[in-house]
Design an enzyme around this catalytic site. Structure first.
Site, PDB file in Angstrom:
ATOM      1  N   LYS A  68       5.185   2.627  -0.750  1.00 20.70           N
ATOM      2  CA  LYS A  68       6.043   1.211  -1.863  1.00 20.70           C
ATOM      3  C   LYS A  68       6.864   0.701  -1.391  1.00 20.70           C
ATOM      4  CE  LYS A  68       5.784  -0.450  -6.454  1.00 20.70           C
ATOM      5  NZ  LYS A  68       5.748  -0.028  -7.515  1.00 20.70           N
ATOM      6  N   HIS A  72       7.082  -3.087   1.164  1.00 20.18           N
ATOM      7  CA  HIS A  72       7.407  -4.447   0.438  1.00 20.18           C
ATOM      8  C   HIS A  72       9.179  -4.525   1.254  1.00 20.18           C
ATOM      9  CE1 HIS A  72       4.535  -2.582  -2.547  1.00 20.18           C
ATOM     10  NE2 HIS A  72       4.584  -3.912  -3.117  1.00 20.18           N
ATOM     11  N   HIS A  83      -0.627  -4.459   2.739  1.00 24.75           N
ATOM     12  CA  HIS A  83      -1.279  -3.322   2.020  1.00 24.75           C
ATOM     13  C   HIS A  83      -2.200  -3.719   0.655  1.00 24.75           C
ATOM     14  CE1 HIS A  83       2.505  -4.809  -0.287  1.00 24.75           C
ATOM     15  NE2 HIS A  83       1.635  -4.351  -1.152  1.00 24.75           N
ATOM     16  N   LYS A 106      12.250  -4.204 -13.052  1.00 23.19           N
ATOM     17  CA  LYS A 106      11.175  -4.063 -11.520  1.00 23.19           C
ATOM     18  C   LYS A 106      12.054  -4.369 -10.540  1.00 23.19           C
ATOM     19  CE  LYS A 106       7.004  -3.186 -12.242  1.00 23.19           C
ATOM     20  NZ  LYS A 106       6.512  -2.842 -11.839  1.00 23.19           N
ATOM     21  N   CYS A 118      -1.011  -5.874 -12.262  1.00 19.42           N
ATOM     22  CA  CYS A 118      -1.327  -6.175 -10.638  1.00 19.42           C
ATOM     23  C   CYS A 118      -0.329  -4.884 -10.024  1.00 19.42           C
ATOM     24  CB  CYS A 118      -0.957  -6.836 -10.338  1.00 19.42           C
ATOM     25  SG  CYS A 118       0.258  -7.792 -11.747  1.00 19.42           S
ATOM     26  N   SER A 119      -1.361  -3.884  -9.252  1.00 16.99           N
ATOM     27  CA  SER A 119      -0.565  -2.915  -8.599  1.00 16.99           C
ATOM     28  C   SER A 119      -1.417  -2.438  -7.270  1.00 16.99           C
ATOM     29  CB  SER A 119      -0.445  -1.469 -10.040  1.00 16.99           C
ATOM     30  OG  SER A 119       0.424  -0.749  -9.127  1.00 16.99           O
ATOM     31  N   GLU A 181       5.932  -8.917  -0.817  1.00 19.98           N
ATOM     32  CA  GLU A 181       5.122  -9.002  -1.069  1.00 19.98           C
ATOM     33  C   GLU A 181       4.580  -9.681   0.183  1.00 19.98           C
ATOM     34  OE1 GLU A 181       3.748  -6.891  -2.536  1.00 19.98           O
ATOM     35  OE2 GLU A 181       4.408  -6.702  -4.683  1.00 19.98           O
ATOM     36  N   GLU A 183      -0.004  -8.777   0.987  1.00 13.67           N
ATOM     37  CA  GLU A 183      -1.398  -7.903   0.716  1.00 13.67           C
ATOM     38  C   GLU A 183      -2.623  -8.814   0.457  1.00 13.67           C
ATOM     39  OE1 GLU A 183       1.127  -5.635  -3.785  1.00 13.67           O
ATOM     40  OE2 GLU A 183      -0.474  -7.989  -4.050  1.00 13.67           O
TER      41      GLU A 183
END
Length: 259
Positions: A68, A72, A83, A106, A118-119, A181, A183
């Site tokens: 992760k 990121h 990703h 976070k 959201c993940s 991000e 994605e």
């Protein structure tokens, strides 16, 4: 069968004999740079940055995995690292949408309001998926896992067959100078009446809102919103929301590019 010895049980031999093993531990090992990168951040959130995400090509085909953290970092994102992710929109029996405010702990987008959950699906057999049907099932399983971890929503209150996949959105957004991000985000709708027990390390606040109330929140200059949520709201959400009973009519296989 050859004897197992110190000379045969080497890293090179293991990777040659077992090509399914990902050789990422060598590069993912915590470093002095990591210590500096995560200085001052919450310990649990730092630990979660070790989770392994699914690295994709342009067409949403998995081509590997990375932490992760790696996925990121803006330095990687600016070089094209992409990703898989998902965004859950959970509506109650009154068709109100459950929002969450991300915890201040976070690392990315702290304190911002966003959709229910959201993940990222993990690079594990139950969540990865290599075509659209198996990828959808993978993100549904990941959604169950994260709804439980973030909001304390039990799996049996959000059954897999109650999730509706709508589309995939490809977007990119910075969080700050370091994190961001990039994605392909799977959009999942679900109607449910779960018991919510928010994890304070993940969620600062949670509440149900009507469409009118959400529009009013966007007018409040004191509130901030995650970029993917704001993007979805500005384009598709309110149309989908007003047709919840026919939401499957919006399902599509094409990836919507918003980069």
């Amino acid at each position: 069968m050859s004897a197992i010895t110190e000379n045969t049980l080497t890293r090179d031999n293991i990777l040659r004999l077992f090509p399914d093993i990902a050789a990422t531990m060598q590069t993912e090992r915590p470093s002095a740079q990591d210590a500096q990168l995560f200085d001052g951040y919450d310990e649990e959130q730092v630990r979660l940055m070790e989770e392994v995400c699914i690295v994709l090509d342009w067409n949403d085909i998995p081509c590997g995995s990375a932490s992760k953290k790696t996925c990121h970092l803006m330095s990687n994102i600016n070089n094209g690292l992409l990703h898989r992710a998902f965004s859950v929109f959970l509506f109650n029996e009154e068709n109100k949408l459950l929002l969450q405010q991300r915890a201040d702990e976070k690392i990315t987008f702290p304190g911002m309001w966003t959709n229910t959950c959201c993940s990222h699906p993990l690079a594990i057999p139950s969540e990865i998926g290599y075509d659209l049907p198996t990828s959808i099932m993978g993100v549904k399983r990941a959604a169950q896992r994260k709804l439980d971890q973030e909001l304390g929503i039990a799996t049996d209150q959000v059954p897999l067959d109650k999730f509706h996949f709508l589309t995939r959105i490809h977007y990119k957004a910075p969080s700050d100078g370091v994190w961001g991000e990039h994605e392909i985000d799977y959009i999942l709708f679900i109607k449910a009446a779960p018991t919510v027990t928010a994890n304070p390390n993940e969620v600062k606040d949670a509440k149900y809102v009507t469409a009118k109330e959400l529009r009013a929140m966007f007018e409040d200059k004191d509130l901030t919103f995650t970029p993917w949520f704001k993007l979805i709201c500005e384009t598709y959400l309110f149309d989908w929301w007003s047709n919840l009973d026919e939401v499957n009519s919006f399902r599509e296989t094409e990836i919507r590019r918003m980069i």
